[in-house]
Each structure stands twice: as structure tokens, then as C-alpha cells.
Design an enzyme around this catalytic site. Structure first.
Site, PDB file in Angstrom:
ATOM      1  N   TYR A   1       0.839  -1.201   0.000  1.00  0.00           N
ATOM      2  CA  TYR A   1       0.000   0.000   0.000  1.00  0.00           C
ATOM      3  C   TYR A   1       0.871   1.248   0.000  1.00  0.00           C
ATOM      4  CZ  TYR A   1      -3.403  -3.156   2.289  1.00  0.00           C
ATOM      5  OH  TYR A   1      -4.236  -4.186   2.625  1.00  0.00           O
TER       6      TYR A   1
ATOM      7  N   HIS B   1     -10.083   2.706   3.838  1.00  0.00           N
ATOM      8  CA  HIS B   1      -9.508   3.584   4.863  1.00  0.00           C
ATOM      9  C   HIS B   1      -9.820   5.048   4.557  1.00  0.00           C
ATOM     10  CE1 HIS B   1      -6.276   0.260   5.629  1.00  0.00           C
ATOM     11  NE2 HIS B   1      -7.456  -0.050   6.118  1.00  0.00           N
TER      12      HIS B   1
ATOM     13  N   ASN C   1      -3.042   1.358   8.990  1.00  0.00           N
ATOM     14  CA  ASN C   1      -4.501   1.268   9.055  1.00  0.00           C
ATOM     15  C   ASN C   1      -4.992   2.254  10.112  1.00  0.00           C
ATOM     16  OD1 ASN C   1      -2.892  -1.212   8.718  1.00  0.00           O
ATOM     17  ND2 ASN C   1      -4.764  -1.970   7.804  1.00  0.00           N
TER      18      ASN C   1
HETATM   19  N1  6FA Z   1      -8.913   0.059   9.949  1.00  0.00           N
HETATM   20  C1  6FA Z   1      -7.916  -0.336  10.758  1.00  0.00           C
HETATM   21  O1  6FA Z   1      -7.383   0.461  11.518  1.00  0.00           O
HETATM   22  N2  6FA Z   1      -7.476  -1.636  10.746  1.00  0.00           N
HETATM   23  C2  6FA Z   1      -8.015  -2.559   9.896  1.00  0.00           C
HETATM   24  O2  6FA Z   1      -7.611  -3.736   9.927  1.00  0.00           O
HETATM   25  C3  6FA Z   1      -9.037  -2.162   9.015  1.00  0.00           C
HETATM   26  N3  6FA Z   1      -9.592  -3.034   8.147  1.00  0.00           N
HETATM   27  C4  6FA Z   1     -10.744  -2.663   7.509  1.00  0.00           C
HETATM   28  C5  6FA Z   1     -11.470  -3.631   6.798  1.00  0.00           C
HETATM   29  O3  6FA Z   1     -10.950  -4.834   6.656  1.00  0.00           O
HETATM   30  C6  6FA Z   1     -12.738  -3.308   6.254  1.00  0.00           C
HETATM   31  C7  6FA Z   1     -13.487  -4.349   5.486  1.00  0.00           C
HETATM   32  C8  6FA Z   1     -13.266  -2.004   6.445  1.00  0.00           C
HETATM   33  C9  6FA Z   1     -14.641  -1.631   5.946  1.00  0.00           C
HETATM   34  C10 6FA Z   1     -12.533  -1.043   7.124  1.00  0.00           C
HETATM   35  C11 6FA Z   1     -11.274  -1.356   7.647  1.00  0.00           C
HETATM   36  N4  6FA Z   1     -10.559  -0.426   8.370  1.00  0.00           N
HETATM   37  C12 6FA Z   1      -9.497  -0.823   9.119  1.00  0.00           C
HETATM   38  C13 6FA Z   1     -10.991   0.978   8.437  1.00  0.00           C
HETATM   39  C14 6FA Z   1     -11.706   1.322   9.745  1.00  0.00           C
HETATM   40  O4  6FA Z   1     -12.571   0.284  10.146  1.00  0.00           O
HETATM   41  C15 6FA Z   1     -12.481   2.619   9.544  1.00  0.00           C
HETATM   42  O5  6FA Z   1     -11.574   3.603   9.123  1.00  0.00           O
HETATM   43  C16 6FA Z   1     -13.155   3.062  10.833  1.00  0.00           C
HETATM   44  O6  6FA Z   1     -14.067   2.109  11.283  1.00  0.00           O
HETATM   45  C17 6FA Z   1     -13.881   4.385  10.615  1.00  0.00           C
HETATM   46  O7  6FA Z   1     -14.408   4.813  11.846  1.00  0.00           O
HETATM   47  P1  6FA Z   1     -15.560   5.916  11.906  1.00  0.00           P
HETATM   48  O8  6FA Z   1     -15.915   6.111  13.331  1.00  0.00           O
HETATM   49  O9  6FA Z   1     -15.126   7.082  11.130  1.00  0.00           O
HETATM   50  O10 6FA Z   1     -16.784   5.326  11.078  1.00  0.00           O
HETATM   51  P2  6FA Z   1     -17.463   3.874  10.953  1.00  0.00           P
HETATM   52  O11 6FA Z   1     -17.871   3.751   9.536  1.00  0.00           O
HETATM   53  O12 6FA Z   1     -16.642   2.833  11.568  1.00  0.00           O
HETATM   54  O13 6FA Z   1     -18.766   4.002  11.873  1.00  0.00           O
HETATM   55  C18 6FA Z   1     -19.872   4.744  11.493  1.00  0.00           C
HETATM   56  C19 6FA Z   1     -21.073   4.253  12.281  1.00  0.00           C
HETATM   57  O14 6FA Z   1     -22.161   5.119  12.020  1.00  0.00           O
HETATM   58  C20 6FA Z   1     -21.514   2.853  11.874  1.00  0.00           C
HETATM   59  O15 6FA Z   1     -21.769   2.102  13.039  1.00  0.00           O
HETATM   60  C21 6FA Z   1     -22.785   3.102  11.066  1.00  0.00           C
HETATM   61  O16 6FA Z   1     -23.720   2.042  11.171  1.00  0.00           O
HETATM   62  C22 6FA Z   1     -23.308   4.355  11.706  1.00  0.00           C
HETATM   63  N5  6FA Z   1     -24.133   5.192  10.819  1.00  0.00           N
HETATM   64  C23 6FA Z   1     -23.878   5.514   9.537  1.00  0.00           C
HETATM   65  N6  6FA Z   1     -24.825   6.310   9.052  1.00  0.00           N
HETATM   66  C24 6FA Z   1     -25.713   6.511  10.048  1.00  0.00           C
HETATM   67  C25 6FA Z   1     -26.930   7.255  10.155  1.00  0.00           C
HETATM   68  N7  6FA Z   1     -27.392   7.965   9.124  1.00  0.00           N
HETATM   69  N8  6FA Z   1     -27.598   7.225  11.324  1.00  0.00           N
HETATM   70  C26 6FA Z   1     -27.116   6.500  12.379  1.00  0.00           C
HETATM   71  N9  6FA Z   1     -25.976   5.774  12.336  1.00  0.00           N
HETATM   72  C27 6FA Z   1     -25.279   5.791  11.181  1.00  0.00           C
END
Ligand code: 6FA
Length: 541
Positions: free
Chosen positions: A399, A479, A522
Site C-alpha cells: 500500500y 480507509h 490502518n
Molecule cells: N482500519 C484499521 O485500523 N485496521 C483494519 O484492519 C481495518 N480493516 C478494515 C477492513 O478490513 C474493512 C473491510 C473495512 C470496511 C474497514 C477497515 N478499516 C481498518 C478501516 C476502519 O474500520 C475505519 O476507518 C473506521 O471504522 C472508521 O471509523 P468511523 O468512526 O469514522 O466510522 P465507521 O464507519 O466505523 O462508523 C460509522 C457508524 O455510524 C456505523 O456504526 C454506522 O452504522 C453508523 N451510521 C452511519 N450512518 C448513520 C446514520 N445515518 N444514522 C445512524 N448511524 C449511522
């Protein structure tokens, strides 16, 4: 009664915000569109071999690869075109769990952070004390399935890399490699769900968590937010959850989720707001403020994601573990039994065993870092005309990270689905040429490891051509950062140095989208440190 704070989204950003705000005595409503994940949150999706067990797909690190290609993947957001987790813990409940403590570079001016964010150390320390990382996740302290680490360690040694414990030296990412560091505890996925969320929920008089409650828009009068629009009329008339006077809304819905809420609230570039205005979604249309109240900000611009290209090798020492294909439905009995007994063994760890970093100076004289990840298996990445033994496959993904200059744009399509509008990969050709150089360096050292064979790319293509034709969907690393980046001017940033949305009085963003550029590794470690620092700034206002 209203709320001092409404936090939208229970991912890493939102969970930490809810915990620290309630710790400060604030009344917090945490709204999450999805449902439970790990057993601790009420999740029940357990494997057939775990009888009786409370270990769900989200608890078991070794189930990570099986999150892709299951029969009913309810955990992915069904209205975002890239992988995103819509359940408690967000991406943190469905990711690999790779976890790197933040470095000084990750919050530097050079990385695009405004003045005032550089002293991340106390916030990073708060995160690591609540959630220490581990590079030996199995409860017996042993490493399993480490053949790929040994093989690649040999190759990296021949290039002058040295082995280190990555999270003991977060600032040194030059020619280093080490075992994967994870946010697991006791042989299970942990993350902020197992730590911060639990202390938040224990403050029962202050914190209310509502599941299956999507927020569509904030309710506002000019720049002043009065509440959020939900689907739950128990929260208030017409589903509007109301703020107390002086209250604040924090959007933590992830890069795509937060951006969409902003668009549907009349905040963002006019082309996106017009899509909402012209949409067939009557509710979204109805909640959009009139054009005179639109707030023009660069929501969705400046996004980056690490482009990753996967090389596939074989080596006689490797146990490819069937490329994880049977890990959920048909496990190796001894490994399953060992994990069920005391959360030790192969299943206590995800697939990625080794990580490495080094820098390159590009043809534009700018320095860019690469991160490599090493895993046994990965047969699906093989594109080759060479015959090969699938049980001896290992995959190395290379990456680009800190210093990459390409930027894309995310937004919504006509169905209001979250989509990349401009892919963030290789919009700057020097990113591409730097990655090609890095891959060539690795390939040049294959000869230093007896028995190691490169099968992808094969002899029908050059590395440059292989990278140039690599599909965006495969470059993707999930990411996403930068869509609502922090800065000092509303022409180039969406939130100010206190993470307040420009031209509003009480709307904030605390999630990955405020981070201006990609960190070394990550991003979750940096997202959590960012959330700690953001909440401290918000509470100090
Ligand atoms: N990041 C790492 O650090 N290590 C990893 O190994 C890693 N791997 C992956 C991976 O394998 C995948 C498949 C994915 C998708 C991501 C990976 N990442 C990794 C990246 C990391 O998980 C993300 O960067 C991180 O979770 C982002 O954190 P945030 O707090 O910014 O945002 P999220 O998307 O996690 O959470 C958003 C929440 O809001 C969710 O629970 C969602 O359901 C909720 N939400 C969304 N829209 C909404 C709405 N309108 N109303 C209410 N809730 C809502």
C-alpha cells in the site's frame, strides 16, 4: 427532556465521543442505524461449530476473512457502494483489527493538520491505556500460522529491514517490520466496543443508545441545530430528537455516512444538495432546508484511501489455510476446539501476520511511505498463467500510505447511495510510479529466499502494467479519510480546528472523515486518538 449531545453513529469515533462526553456529565443520545455485533452487544451470529458458545463472527478474529462472501451479510451498509460496517462498532466490528498507535507524523502540519493538533501524545496515551494493542493475540501467548512471517522476514532482511515491535516505536517506520498489532483482548475482537462503549453504557442516567435508528438529517434554523431527524417517534414528534438549549450534535457516521447526512441537511456542494432536492425519496426531499439556507462547504472532496496491490507467492513452508475458505463453515476440528476451549490458537488471530514499512522519494522529490501486509492464503488474488500449489500460497499487499498525493471525491448517486465520485487512486501519476518502484524492489529480492516463487504478477505482464491495470475495486483498502477534513478555511475544509462544521454554531464531526490525510498504517488508532482530542476541544469551548 432533550439532550446535551446527540452523537450519530456508534463507530470508533462516535463511541469514544459518547464515552468522554458522558464522563464529563453530559446527557448523551447515541444513535446507531445498525444492530448488535459482538456477543457483549447482544450479537448472536455464532458458527455452527461453536456449540454452545457466545462467540460471534465479530468476536472471533479468525473469522475475519469470512465476513466477505457469507450468505446474509447484514453487517455491511446496503446503501454505500464500498465496504462499510453498519452495526455497533461500525467498521471497527468488521475490519481486520490491525491497530497502530498514532505517530507524530500522523498529526503533523505536513500531513495537513492545522496548528493546535500536533500534541497528540496525551490523547494517544488515553487510547492505548483504554485499549492496549497486542501482537500475540492467542491467550496462550504463542504465534500460530507464522510461516509467511518467516518467509517474508527473510526477504525483508535481505533488503536491510529490521524487525521491531511496531507499537513500541510508533515513530519509526523506516525499513522496519513486525508482527501484526491488533485491537483484540483475551483472544477476541475488542476495539472501542469492548472498552469505551461499556463505560459509556454504565452511565445509565446519562447515556441512551438507540439501535436501528438511522438519522437522515439535522434539524436546523440557519446555522443553529435544534435536533436530528430519525425514524423513531418515541424520541420526539415526527421522530425528531431535540437538543437541550446550548446542546450540540456530533456526526460520527463514517466518511460516507456523515457526508450523506450533511448533504441531506443542506450542507455541502450544491450539486450534491440538488441530488437530494430532485430525488425520488420524499422524506429526504422534505427534510432538506430551502436553498436560501444551504451552506456551501467542500463536503466529499479531498478524500484519500490507500491504494493496495497484492502480490502472490508460493513457498513450500506455507500452510495457506485453504485461503480461509472453510474457516466459518468447515473448520479444522482441532483448531476450532482449541479456540472454543480458551480462545487460543489459529482462530485468535486474523489472517494478516506481518507488516512492514519504508519510505521512497518519488520523481517529484516528495517522500511517500509504503506499508506491506503479509498473509498466508489469498488465492483469490492470484492472476497467473503459472501452475501453482494453492495450499502453499502467501499474499503480500503493498500500500501507499503517508505522503500519497492523490485525492478523490465521494458523494451520493441519484438513489442517495454513498459512492466514490472520483476514485482516489493514482490521480497523481507519481503515486503510481512510486508504488511500482516499491513492488519492483520486493520482487528483486525473491531470489534471496530459497523456494520462494512469485506467481502474480506473472511473466505475461510488467509490474508497471500490472499496477496500471489493477481494478479500483481491488486497490480499495476501506480507509477513507478527508471528506470532511479539519482546517482553517471553509473554502478548503469542512470543520474548523475544534471540529465544528463551518458556518454552524453547534454541529460537529468526529470520525475518520475529518482526518486530512492518511496515517502510516490502518487508521483506527489515529481515528481514536483524533476522537479523544476532538472531544477535549469540544468540551473546552
Ligand atoms: N482500519 C484499521 O485500523 N485496521 C483494519 O484492519 C481495518 N480493516 C478494515 C477492513 O478490513 C474493512 C473491510 C473495512 C470496511 C474497514 C477497515 N478499516 C481498518 C478501516 C476502519 O474500520 C475505519 O476507518 C473506521 O471504522 C472508521 O471509523 P468511523 O468512526 O469514522 O466510522 P465507521 O464507519 O466505523 O462508523 C460509522 C457508524 O455510524 C456505523 O456504526 C454506522 O452504522 C453508523 N451510521 C452511519 N450512518 C448513520 C446514520 N445515518 N444514522 C445512524 N448511524 C449511522
Amino acid at each position: 427532556a432533550g439532550w446535551d449531545y446527540i452523537v450519530v453513529g456508534a463507530g470508533p469515533g462516535g463511541i469514544i465521543a459518547a464515552d468522554r462526553l458522558s464522563e464529563a456529565g453530559k446527557k448523551v443520545l447515541l444513535l446507531e442505524r445498525g444492530g448488535p455485533s459482538t456477543a457483549q452487544t447482544g450479537g448472536t451470529y455464532t458458527p455452527s461449530w461453536g456449540i454452545p458458545t457466545n462467540l460471534t463472527k465479530f468476536d472471533i478474529p479468525g473469522a475475519f476473512e469470512t465476513l466477505f462472501g457469507d450468505t446474509n451479510e447484514y453487517w455491511w451498509c446496503n446503501d454505500i457502494s464500498v465496504w462499510a460496517g453498519c452495526l455497533i462498532g461500525g467498521g471497527g466490528s468488521v475490519n481486520a483489527g490491525l491497530y497502530w498507535y498514532a505517530s507524530n507524523s500522523d498529526f503533523s502540519l505536513a500531513s495537513g493538520w492545522p496548528t493546535g493538533w500536533q500534541n497528540h501524545t496525551p490523547y494517544t496515551a488515553k487510547v492505548s491505556s483504554r485499549l492496549p494493542s497486542t501482537d500475540h493475540p492467542s491467550t496462550d501467548g504463542k504465534l500460530y500460522l507464522e510461516q509467511s512471517s518467516t518467509v517474508m522476514g527473510q526477504l525483508l532482511n535481505s533488503q536491510g529491514y529490521s524487525q521491531t515491535t511496531i507499537n513500541s516505536n510508533p515513530n519509526s517506520k523506516e525499513h522496519v517490520y513486525g508482527f501484526s498489532s491488533y485491537d483484540y483482548l483475551g483472544g477476541k475482537r475488542a476495539g472501542p466496543v469492548a472498552t469505551y462503549l461499556q463505560t459509556a453504557l454504565a452511565r445509565t442516567s446519562l447515556v441512551t443508545l438507540k439501535l436501528y435508528t438511522p438519522v437522515t438529517a439535522v434539524v436546523r434554523t440557519g446555522g443553529t441545530i435544534t435536533g436530528v431527524q430519525t425514524n423513531d417517534t418515541s424520541l420526539g414528534p415526527n421522530g425528531v430528537a431535540a437538543l437541550n438549549p446550548g446542546g450540540r450534535v456530533i456526526l460520527s457516521a463514517g466518511a460516507f455516512g456523515t457526508s450523506r447526512i450533511l448533504f441531506q441537511s443542506g450542507i455541502g456542494p450544491s450539486d450534491m444538495l440538488q441530488i437530494v432536492q430532485n430525488s425520488g425519496n420524499a422524506a429526504a426531499k422534505a427534510h432538506l432546508p430551502p436553498a436560501a439556507q444551504w451552506i456551501n462547504l467542500p463536503v466529499g472532496y479531498n478524500v484519500s484511501d490507500n491504494p493496495g496491490v497484492t502480490l502472490v507467492f508460493t513457498h513450500p513452508s506455507i500452510d495457506a489455510y485453504d485461503s480461509w475458505a472453510n474457516a466459518w463453515t468447515n473448520p479444522r476440528p482441532a483448531d476450532a476446539a482449541q479456540y472454543l476451549k480458551n480462545q487460543s490458537g489459529v482462530y485468535a488471530d486474523a489472517s494478516i501476520k506481518l507488516n512492514f514499512w519504508r519510505s521512497y522519494v518519488g520523481t517529484d522529490h516528495k517522500t511517500r511511505w509504503i506499508q506491506g501486509t503479509v498473509r498466508p492464503g489469498g488465492v483469490s488474488y492470484a492472476m497467473t498463467n503459472f501452475p501453482f500449489n494453492a495450499s502453499q500460497v502467501l499474499a503480500v499487499t503493498v500500500y501507499l500510505s503517508t505522503g500519497l498525493t492523490s485525492r478523490g471525491r465521494l458523494g451520493i448517486d441519484n438513489n442517495l447511495n454513498g459512492v466514490p465520485l472520483v476514485q482516489p487512486y493514482f490521480t497523481d501519476p507519481v503515486d503510481e510510479s512510486t508504488l511500482v518502484t516499491a513492488i519492483n524492489d520486493i520482487i528483486a529480492s525473491v531470489k534471496n529466499v530459497p523456494g520462494l516463487k512469485l506467481i502474480t504478477p506473472d511473466n505475461t505482464t510488467t509490474v508497471a502494467n500490472f499496477v496500471r491495470t489493477y481494478a479500483d475495486a481491488n486497490l480499495l483498502s476501506n480507509h477513507w479519510v478527508g471528506a470532511n477534513k479539519v482546517g482553517t478555511s471553509p473554502t478548503s475544509a469542512v470543520v474548523d480546528v475544534n471540529t465544528k462544521v463551518f458556518n454552524t454554531t453547534n454541529l460537529f464531526v468526529v470520525d475518520a472523515s475529518i482526518i486530512p490525510s492518511l496515517p502510516y498504517g490502518n487508521p483506527t488508532g489515529v481515528i481514536m486518538s483524533t476522537a479523544e482530542q476532538a472531544v477535549a476541544k469540544i468540551l473546552a469551548l
